[in-house]
Design a protein around this motif. Structure first.
Motif: not given
Length: 226
Positions: A22-31, A75-78, A83-87, A133-136
């Motif tokens: 999540i932080g990596s996606r937000r960093l991309d947008k912040a840059i 609960e943790i995953h939910a 938050l992931g969807v938003a990014e 996203e792929q479970g690899r």
């Protein structure tokens, strides 16, 4: 005329940390939001659990041992999934069957830096996606070699180095250095190796930090700081 400056950001993270994704996606947008500030990003290693064996462990058993019951895990995953969807991240926690040791992944990430920050960034994004996203199994050498090739690295070099201990100690030393600096959780964004932004902060928070550090650097205030 606005005076600007380039800013370096060292991102301390682990590729099995959903908040780091999540932080990596937000960093991309912040840059992108930081305007004309030139930002150079380097990814630094951290292991949330270095005790996991090299072959990894069963994901379900690992999570139950860590959090106690299925309800707590759900609960943790939910909490993370929206938050992931938003990014733009499609977390698929059910697809993950192995909790890997990430030392080898961090070795490949370290080698990617020698190919330039763009290659290293592509590799990080690929590994995050493969795992979440792929479970690899990103502890599997075949998965790491393929990811390295897709990121633009020399596949033959990675294939030759992975079975060895090359840079394993260097990665461990980097992690130890981060711990000595006070990094106890990830992601941690180190701007100009002076200012730390902890956690997967909102895009605006990261963008503001980038602009402020860039402005201070342009004025020479970082050079005079204690």
């Amino acid at each position: 005329m606005t005076v600007s400056a380039s800013v370096t950001i060292d991102v301390v993270s682990d590729v099995v940390c959903p908040w780091c994704f999540i932080g990596s996606r937000r960093l991309d947008k912040a840059i992108a939001a930081a305007g004309d500030v030139e930002v150079h990003v380097t990814w630094r290693p951290f292991q949330l659990d270095p005790t996991i064996p090299a072959q990894g462990v069963d994901r379900r058993d690992y999570m139950l041992g860590k959090f106690g019951d299925e309800g707590r895990i759900r609960e943790i995953h939910a909490r993370i999934e929206p938050l992931g969807v938003a990014e733009g991240i499609a977390f698929d926690f059910d697809a993950i069957t192995v909790s890997p040791n990430t030392l080898d992944a961090h070795r490949v990430i370290r080698w990617a830096a020698a190919n330039g920050e763009e290659v290293q960034g592509r590799l990080m994004r690929r590994l995050f996606s493969l795992y979440f996203e792929q479970g690899r199994n990103i502890g599997d050498h075949a998965v790491l070699i393929a990811a390295a090739r897709e990121a633009g690295m020399d596949e033959a070099v990675v294939e030759a180095l992975l079975p060895t201990d090359a840079d394993a100690e260097a990665v461990r030393n980097e992690i130890a250095t981060a711990s000595k600096m006070g990094v106890t959780g990830v992601p941690c964004f180190l701007l100009e190796r002076r200012y730390a932004v902890m956690g997967a902060q909102e895009t605006d928070t990261l963008a503001d930090a980038i602009r402020q550090v860039a402005a201070a650097k342009a004025k020479g205030e970082l050079d005079s700081a204690d």
